[in-house]
Design an enzyme around this catalytic site. Structure first.
Site, PDB file in Angstrom:
ATOM      1  NE  ARG A  67       7.036  51.174 -56.654  1.00 10.81           N
ATOM      2  CZ  ARG A  67       8.051  50.363 -56.496  1.00 10.81           C
ATOM      3  NH1 ARG A  67       8.096  49.230 -57.149  1.00 10.81           N
ATOM      4  NH2 ARG A  67       9.046  50.656 -55.700  1.00 10.81           N
ATOM      5  CE  LYS A 109      11.151  49.599 -62.431  1.00  3.56           C
ATOM      6  NZ  LYS A 109      12.355  48.726 -62.376  1.00  3.56           N
ATOM      7  CB  CYS A 115     -23.417  29.423 -40.065  1.00  4.34           C
ATOM      8  SG  CYS A 115     -23.893  27.698 -40.236  1.00  4.34           S
ATOM      9  CE1 TYR A 117     -27.120  34.040 -41.121  1.00  5.12           C
ATOM     10  CE2 TYR A 117     -29.441  34.292 -41.692  1.00  5.12           C
ATOM     11  CZ  TYR A 117     -28.419  33.560 -41.097  1.00  5.12           C
ATOM     12  OH  TYR A 117     -28.689  32.365 -40.498  1.00  5.12           O
ATOM     13  CG  MET A 166      12.938  40.066 -62.839  1.00  3.07           C
ATOM     14  SD  MET A 166      11.648  40.225 -64.016  1.00  3.07           S
ATOM     15  CE  MET A 166      10.753  41.559 -63.371  1.00  3.07           C
ATOM     16  N   GLY A 170      12.593  43.054 -55.849  1.00  3.16           N
ATOM     17  CA  GLY A 170      13.863  42.361 -55.656  1.00  3.16           C
ATOM     18  C   GLY A 170      14.063  41.142 -56.537  1.00  3.16           C
ATOM     19  NE  ARG A 211      14.383  52.325 -64.078  1.00  2.00           N
ATOM     20  CZ  ARG A 211      13.640  53.321 -63.605  1.00  2.00           C
ATOM     21  NH1 ARG A 211      13.372  54.377 -64.364  1.00  2.00           N
ATOM     22  NH2 ARG A 211      13.136  53.260 -62.394  1.00  2.00           N
ATOM     23  CB  SER A 261     -28.005  28.409 -41.433  1.00  2.00           C
ATOM     24  OG  SER A 261     -26.686  28.882 -41.328  1.00  2.00           O
ATOM     25  CG  HIS A 320      -9.815  21.380 -33.869  1.00  2.00           C
ATOM     26  ND1 HIS A 320      -9.152  21.860 -32.763  1.00  2.00           N
ATOM     27  CD2 HIS A 320     -11.101  21.210 -33.500  1.00  2.00           C
ATOM     28  CE1 HIS A 320     -10.015  21.948 -31.756  1.00  2.00           C
ATOM     29  NE2 HIS A 320     -11.205  21.556 -32.178  1.00  2.00           N
TER      30      HIS A 320
HETATM   31  P1  ADP Z   1      13.807  48.624 -59.047  1.00  2.00           P
HETATM   32  O1  ADP Z   1      12.666  47.999 -59.747  1.00  2.00           O
HETATM   33  O2  ADP Z   1      14.675  47.663 -58.345  1.00  2.00           O
HETATM   34  O3  ADP Z   1      13.396  49.818 -58.243  1.00  2.00           O
HETATM   35  P2  ADP Z   1      14.713  50.532 -60.986  1.00  2.00           P
HETATM   36  O4  ADP Z   1      14.752  50.226 -62.430  1.00  2.00           O
HETATM   37  O5  ADP Z   1      13.596  51.379 -60.540  1.00  2.00           O
HETATM   38  O6  ADP Z   1      14.754  49.157 -60.211  1.00  2.00           O
HETATM   39  O7  ADP Z   1      16.106  51.203 -60.650  1.00  2.00           O
HETATM   40  C1  ADP Z   1      16.847  51.085 -59.454  1.00  2.00           C
HETATM   41  C2  ADP Z   1      17.260  52.451 -58.962  1.00  2.00           C
HETATM   42  O8  ADP Z   1      17.997  53.154 -59.954  1.00  2.00           O
HETATM   43  C3  ADP Z   1      16.074  53.326 -58.637  1.00  2.00           C
HETATM   44  O9  ADP Z   1      16.337  54.058 -57.481  1.00  2.00           O
HETATM   45  C4  ADP Z   1      15.963  54.230 -59.820  1.00  2.00           C
HETATM   46  O10 ADP Z   1      15.386  55.453 -59.496  1.00  2.00           O
HETATM   47  C5  ADP Z   1      17.400  54.383 -60.248  1.00  2.00           C
HETATM   48  N1  ADP Z   1      17.479  54.647 -61.686  1.00  2.00           N
HETATM   49  C6  ADP Z   1      16.968  53.880 -62.667  1.00  2.00           C
HETATM   50  N2  ADP Z   1      17.163  54.437 -63.863  1.00  2.00           N
HETATM   51  C7  ADP Z   1      17.821  55.587 -63.650  1.00  2.00           C
HETATM   52  C8  ADP Z   1      18.302  56.620 -64.494  1.00  2.00           C
HETATM   53  N3  ADP Z   1      18.112  56.570 -65.810  1.00  2.00           N
HETATM   54  N4  ADP Z   1      18.933  57.653 -63.930  1.00  2.00           N
HETATM   55  C9  ADP Z   1      19.116  57.711 -62.600  1.00  2.00           C
HETATM   56  N5  ADP Z   1      18.693  56.766 -61.750  1.00  2.00           N
HETATM   57  C10 ADP Z   1      18.044  55.715 -62.259  1.00  2.00           C
HETATM   58 MG    MG Z   2      12.314  51.331 -58.806  1.00  2.00          MG
END
Ligand code: ADP
Ligand code: MG
Ligand code: MG
Length: 915
Positions: free
Chosen positions: A372, A29, A863, A883, A110, A108, A99, A796, A488
Site C-alpha cells: 500500500r 488490501k 487576509c 493574493y 478491523m 487496528g 483478512r 482585502s 482568540h
Molecule cells: P492488518 O490489516 O492488521 O495488517 P492483515 O490482514 O494484513 O491485517 O494480516 C495481519 C498479519 O498477518 C500481517 O502481518 C500479514 O502479513 C499476515 N498474514 C495475513 N495473511 C497471511 C497469509 N495468508 N499467510 C501468512 N501471513 C499472513
Molecule cells: Mg497488513
C-alpha cells in the site's frame, strides 16, 4: 476461466480478477493483492469477497447474497488445487487467513484470523507433513488465540487492557523461566492450546468449532461484523469515513514464517518513511508470523545491512556483536533480499509512490502479502516527491500534487523527539503546531515575570482575551480549556507562529490554586508541561524536541511551487520579527498588519487609555501625540523589514473598551495610575459598554467619530515611510480601512488621510508609493463593491468577520453548537476554518465582479484566517484573487496550495478540451 461468483474476485495461479483501481469494491488490501498477482509477483492464492456483500450482510439480517456459499466453496477448491492441500484434510490440511480490508486503511480497527482450518485432527496432519511438531502446535496456539480474540470477541475493548490469552502465555513463560515464545516447548504449546480453549469455554460457553467450514463462515461473519464494532464506528466518525463503504474479506492460503530458522516475516518500505531516503527500509523476525512484528513480541531485526549497522551504532553495539546477535536480512537471506529489492523497485515504479509492504519467507521462498502507499512524515513526503521527479517517476507537477499542503507546517516548527517517552494527560485541539516545554503559569503577568527570569513558560488559561497578549507574546506555548480552532488563543497563536493547544475540555484549570489537572494528574504552578500543537497532546513534564531544518529538497520543492502558482502570497504580521520570519518563508508582502497590538504594549497602553478618557478632541490629540512616535517606530521596523514589498496596514479596528479594564478592582487600581478618578474611569467604562461589540462602535466607525485617531495613525505611517526613504529604503505602505460598508465612509476617511499625506510629504509626496483601500468584511460592502471600488485602490477580504456576518454566527460563541451542526451534516466543515464556497464565496464573487467593473486596476486579496487553509486558498485561486495572506508559518502551505490550485485548474481545462 469463469468467475466463481459476481462478488468474488480470485487471484493466484494465472488469474487475477481484480485490480488496484477496484479498491472501492475490494478494499485496499484485496485490490492490491490482485494487482500484485497480475504483475506475476509471488502472492499466495486467494479470493476477495467484495464490500457490496458487506453492505448486503447489514441490510439482510447478517445473511449473504444468493450463490455466495457455493462461490466461496469453489474458491477454496481452486486454492486447494494450486496448493496441493485440502481444507480440513486430516493428512495434508490447507490453512487460510481471513483478512479484512476497507477502501482506506483503518489501522487496528478491523481484524484478521490466521491459520484457519486447524482442528484437533488437522493439527496432527500438519505435524506429520511438516515433520515439525513445534510449528504445528505454534500455529494451533496462534489460531486459538486469534479465533478467541476476533471471532469470539474476547479481545479487550481498550488497547491498554491485557489480552486474556497473552496473560496465559506470560504465565506459562514465567513458569518455565523463559522470556521468549520461541523457548516454549511443544508440550508447553499443547498445554496452552488446552488452556486457551478452557478460557474460551468459560467465557463464551462454547468451544472453537472443530469443523473448518464452520470456522471459515464464522470468521467471514466476524470480519464483516467488525465494520460495525464501536471502535470502527468511532474511528469513521472521527475521520469522516462514510458508514456505507463496508469492508471486503480476503480469504488467502497461508504461507508460514514460523516453520523454522529458514523462515521469517517482515514489513518494509521502499524508502525511509521518516526521512524519505531512498532504499529499502524495514524490519523482520526470524521464525515468526506476521502479527509478531507489529505486536513487538521480540525486537525485530533490520532488513538492509546499512540500516542494521546504523542502528547498532546508535545503540553502541560493535560490528562483531551485531553480526552475531542482530544479523540483517541482507546477510541471512541474500537471495531473498535481492528479490525483495527487485520487487520493491518494481512496485514503486508501478504505483509511482512509496510502498509499505508485508512479506513472509517460507523455507527460503519469498511471498508478498500486502502493499500500500506508505504513510510518511512531512520531511519524507517532500524529499520523496523531489527525488521521484528526479528519477522521472513523476513530473514536477505530479510531485507538487503529492504533498498535502497542511503537512508542510510541521516542517517549520520544532517537533517532539519521536524517540522520547511521554506521559499524555489530555488531548485538546491542535490549534497551532510546534512542540514546546515550559513551566505552567496561569496569568499573562506571571508569564512575563518567569520569562523575565530566564525560564520558559506555558501559559494555561480557561480562554484568552486581548489582555493576555503580553503573556502570550513571551510564552513558549499556550494551553486553553475552552474555545475552538478559531478562538482568540488559536488565532493569535497561529499569527505568532506559537504552539497552541486549545479547547482542551478535559482540563481543570484552577486559577486560585495555581494548578491544572486532567485525568488524575495535577500540574502545579512552576511544574513542567509539554504541548504538541500538531496533535493536541498535553504532556506532563519535559520532553526533548528536535529543531526543524530547511532541507535542500524543501527549497527546491518550494521553487517548483512558485513557478506554478498564479496567486501572490503575503503574510499577516504585526511585528518586524513576524515580518522577518514571513519573508524567510517566502512572503511577497504583508497582507495584514494590525495596529491594535501596538496599542496593547505595556508602555503605551496607559497613553491609549488617556486618549480614550479624553473629554474633547484636543485632549485626545494630546494623548495621541504620545503614542505617535511609538507607532512610527513600529512602522519603521516593519516597513524596513519588508523593504521593496507592499505592507497593508489596517487602521485601528477593535472597540475602545477592549483597552479598558473590566473588573471593579482593576478600575480602582488603574485610575490613579493614569491621573484620573475612579468615578470618572468607571463612568467612561460604563459608557463604552456595548451589548454586541462585534456590531458596535468599531472599525472605520471609530475613524468617523474620532477623526484624530486615524489621522494620527496615517501620520505615523507617512513619517515612517519618509524616514526610510531618506535612508534609501523603499517602503510601500497600503493603508486599509476596516469595516467599510458604504462608499461615503471610505471617501470621508480617505480624504482625511490624503490630507495628512500632503502635509507630511509636502510636494515630494509624488515619490512615495502608497495606496488606500478597504477591508471587505460586511456583506453590504460586497453588494456596494462597484461604488466602493470607484474610490478604493484595493480590497482585502476579511473573511473572519465576513463569515460571522454572512452566517449571523458569532465566532466566539458558536463552538458550543457548531460541532452538532457538523455532526448532523448541516455544515460540512467549520466555516471559520474552511471558507464557505457557496455563501461567503458567493458574496466574494459578487464583490470581485462589481469591484473590477468600476476599477480595472483594483487589487484584491484575502487576509482572514482562511488565507492559510489549503482548501480556501484553492477557492481564492478560482475566484481570481490577486493574493492570499496568512500567518507567517503558513506561507509555505499557501504557496503549495496555490500551486496545486493552478495545476488542478489546468488539468480540468485539459479534461474539458479532451471532451
Ligand atoms: P492488518 O490489516 O492488521 O495488517 P492483515 O490482514 O494484513 O491485517 O494480516 C495481519 C498479519 O498477518 C500481517 O502481518 C500479514 O502479513 C499476515 N498474514 C495475513 N495473511 C497471511 C497469509 N495468508 N499467510 C501468512 N501471513 C499472513
Ligand atoms: Mg497488513
Ligand atoms: Mg474584522
Amino acid at each position: 476461466m469463469a468467475r466463481l461468483h459476481p462478488e468474488i474476485y480470485f487471484f493466484g495461479g494465472k488469474i487475477a480478477e481484480g485490480r488496484s483501481r477496484m479498491r472501492d469494491l475490494l478494499g485496499g488490501k484485496g485490490a492490491n493483492l490482485a494487482e500484485m498477482a497480475s504483475l506475476k509477483l509471488p502472492v499466495p492464492p486467494g479470493f476477495t469477497v467484495s464490500t457490496r456483500v458487506c453492505i448486503y450482510f447489514y441490510q439482510h439480517g447478517s445473511s449473504y447474497p444468493k450463490g455466495l456459499t457455493q462461490g466461496v466453496a469453489k474458491g477454496i477448491a481452486r486454492i486447494e488445487k494450486l496448493m496441493g492441500r485440502k481444507f480440513g484434510d486430516r493428512k495434508n490440511p490447507l490453512l487460510v487467513s481471513v483478512r479484512s480490508g476497507a477502501r482506506v486503511s483503518m489501522p487496528g480497527m478491523m481484524d484478521t484470523v490466521l491459520n484457519l482450518g486447524l482442528t484437533d485432527e488437522t493439527v496432527n496432519g500438519l505435524e506429520a507433513v511438516s515433520n515439525n511438531p513445534r510449528f504445528a502446535w505454534d500455529s494451533y496456539r496462534r489460531f486459538c488465540q486469534m479465533y478467541g480474540d476476533v471471532v469470539l470477541k474476547l479481545k479487550p475493548e481498550k488497547k491498554t487492557d491485557p489480552d486474556p490469552f497473552e496473560e496465559l502465555m506470560d504465565r506459562k513463560k514465567a513458569l518455565r523461566g523463559v522470556s521468549q515464545d520461541l523457548d516454549l516447548t511443544v508440550d508447553d504449546l499443547k498445554e496452552l492450546v488446552a488452556e486457551f480453549r478452557d478460557l474460551i469455554r468459560r467465557r463464551v460457553g462454547r468451544d472453537i468449532p472443530q469443523d473448518p467450514q464452520e470456522q471459515l463462515w464464522e470468521a467471514i461473519g466476524a470480519v464483516f461484523g467488525s465494520w460495525n464494532n464501536e471502535r470502527a464506528i468511532a474511528y469513521r466518525k472521527f475521520n469522516n469515513i462514510p458508514d456505507d463503504w463496508g469492508t471486503a474479506v480476503t480469504v488467502q492460503s497461508m504461507v508460514f514464517g514460523n516453520l523454522g530458522s529458514d523462515c521469517a516475516t517482515g514489513v518494509s518500505f521502499t524508502r525511509d518513511p521518516a526521512t524519505g531516503e531512498k532504499g529499502i527500509y524495514g524490519e523482520f523476525l526470524l521464525n515468526a508470523q506476521g502479527e509478531d512484528v507489529v505486536a513487538g513480541i521480540r525486537t525485530p531485526l533490520q532488513i538492509s545491512l546499512a540500516a542494521g549497522r546504523k542502528s547498532a551504532e546508535r545503540n553502541g553495539i560493535g560490528e562483531q556483536e551485531r553480526k552475531a546477535a542482530q544479523p540483517t536480512l541482507e546477510e541471512t537471506f541474500p537471495t531473498v533480499y535481492r528479490e525483495l529489492l527487485k520487487i520493491s523497485a518494481g512496485l514503486e515504479k508501478h504505483f509511482r509512490d512509496m510502498q509499505d509492504m508485508e512479506f513472509t519467507i517460507e523455507r527460503g521462498r519469498l511471498f508478498m502479502l500486502q502493499t500500500r502507499t506508505g504513510k510518511r512524515t512531512a520531511e519524507a513526503a517532500v524529499r520523496i516527491a523531489v527525488d521521484m521527479a528526479g528519477e522521472r517517476l513523476l513530473d514536477r507537477r505530479g510531485a507538487l500534487m503529492r504533498v498535502e499542503p497542511a503537512q508542510l507546517e510541521q516542517l517549520l516548527h520544532p517537533q517532539l523527539d519521536p524517540k522520547a517517552k511521554k506521559q499524555v494527560i489530555a488531548r485538546g485541539l491542535p490549534a497551532s503546531p510546534g512542540a514546546v516545554t515550559g513551566e505552567a503559569v496561569f496569568s499573562a503577568d506571571e508569564a512575563v515575570a518567569v520569562v523575565g527570569a530566564g525560564r520558559p513558560v506555558i501559559l494555561v488559561r480557561l480562554e484568552t482575551s486581548p489582555e493576555d497578549i503580553h503573556g502570550m507574546q513571551v510564552a513558549q506555548g499556550i494551553l486553553t480549556a475552552r474555545g475552538g480552532m478559531t478562538s482568540h488563543a488559536a488565532v493569535v497563536a497561529r499569527g505568532m507562529g506559537k504552539c497552541c493547544v486549545a479547547g482542551c475540555g478535559e482540563l481543570n484549570v484552577d486559577y486560585a490554586a495555581g494548578a491544572v489537572s486532567a485525568n488524575g494528574v495535577v500540574i502545579r504552578r512552576g511544574e513542567y508541561l509539554t504541548l504538541d500543537g500538531s496533535t493536541g497532546e498535553v504532556i506532563a513534564g519535559r520532553v526533548a524536541t528536535v529543531e526543524p531544518t530547511m532541507s535542500p529538497a524543501f527549497e527546491k520543492f518550494m521553487r517548483w511551487a512558485d513557478a506554478e502558482r498564479r496567486l501572490g502570497i503575503r503574510a499577516n504580521a504585526d511585528t518586524p520579527n513576524d515580518a522577518k520570519v514571513a519573508r524567510e518563508f517566502g512572503a511577497e508582502g504583508i497582507g495584514l498588519c494590525r495596529t491594535e497590538h501596538m496599542f496593547f504594549e505595556a508602555e503605551r497602553i496607559d497613553a491609549v487609555r488617556q486618549m480614550i478618557l479624553a473629554e474633547n478632541a484636543e485632549q485626545r490629540a494630546r494623548a495621541l501625540e504620545k503614542i505617535l512616535p511609538m507607532q512610527r517606530a513600529d512602522f519603521v521596523g516593519i516597513l524596513k523589514e519588508m523593504a521593496g514589498l507592499p505592507v497593508t496596514i489596517r487602521l485601528l479596528d477593535p472597540p475602545l473598551h477592549e483597552f479598558l479594564p473590566k473588573e471593579e478592582h482593576e478600575i480602582r487600581e488603574l485610575a490613579p495610575k493614569i491621573g484620573t478618578t475612579y468615578e470618572h474611569l468607571k463612568k467612561v467604562c460604563d459608557g463604552l459598554f456595548e451589548f454586541n461589540p462585534m456590531l458596535g462602535h468599531r472599525g472605520c466607525r471609530l475613524g468617523i467619530t474620532y477623526p484624530e485617531i486615524y489621522k494620527a495613525q496615517a501620520r505615523a505611517i507617512f513619517e515612517a515611510a519618509t524616514e526610510l526613504r531618506s535612508q534609501g529604503i523603499k517602503a510601500i505602505p497600503e493603508i486599509m480601512l476596516p469595516l467599510i460598508g458604504d462608499r461615503k465612509e471610505f471617501d470621508i476617511l480617505a480624504g482625511e488621510i490624503r490630507e495628512v499625506a500632503r502635509t507630511v510629504l509636502g510636494n515630494k509626496g509624488a515619490r512615495l508609493t502608497y495606496s488606500i483601500g478597504t477591508m471587505i468584511e460586511v456583506p453590504r460592502a460586497c453588494m456596494e463593491a462597484d461604488q466602493i471600488a470607484a474610490s478604493a485602490e484595493f480590497f482585502s477580504f476579511g473573511t473572519n468577520d465576513l463569515t460571522q456576518m454572512t452566517y449571523g454566527l458569532s465566532r466566539d460563541d458558536s463552538a458550543k453548537f457548531l460541532y452538532t451542526y457538523i455532526e448532523r451534516g448541516i455544515y460540512k466543515k467549520d466555516p471559520f476554518q474552511e471558507l464557505d464556497a457557496d455563501g461567503v464565496g458567493g458574496l466574494m464573487k459578487i464583490a470581485i465582479e462589481l469591484g473590477r467593473k468600476t476599477n480595472k486596476k483594483l487589487k484584491i486579496g484575502i487576509c482572514g484566517e482562511h488565507g492559510g487553509d489549503p482548501a480556501s486558498v484553492k477557492l481564492c485561486h478560482r475566484l481570481g484573487l490577486d493574493y492570499v495572506s496568512c500567518s507567517p508559518y503558513r506561507v509555505p502551505v499557501a504557496r503549495l496550495a496555490a500551486a496545486q490550485a493552478a495545476i488542478e485548474q489546468r488539468q480540468t481545462k485539459r479534461e474539458f478540451k479532451d471532451i
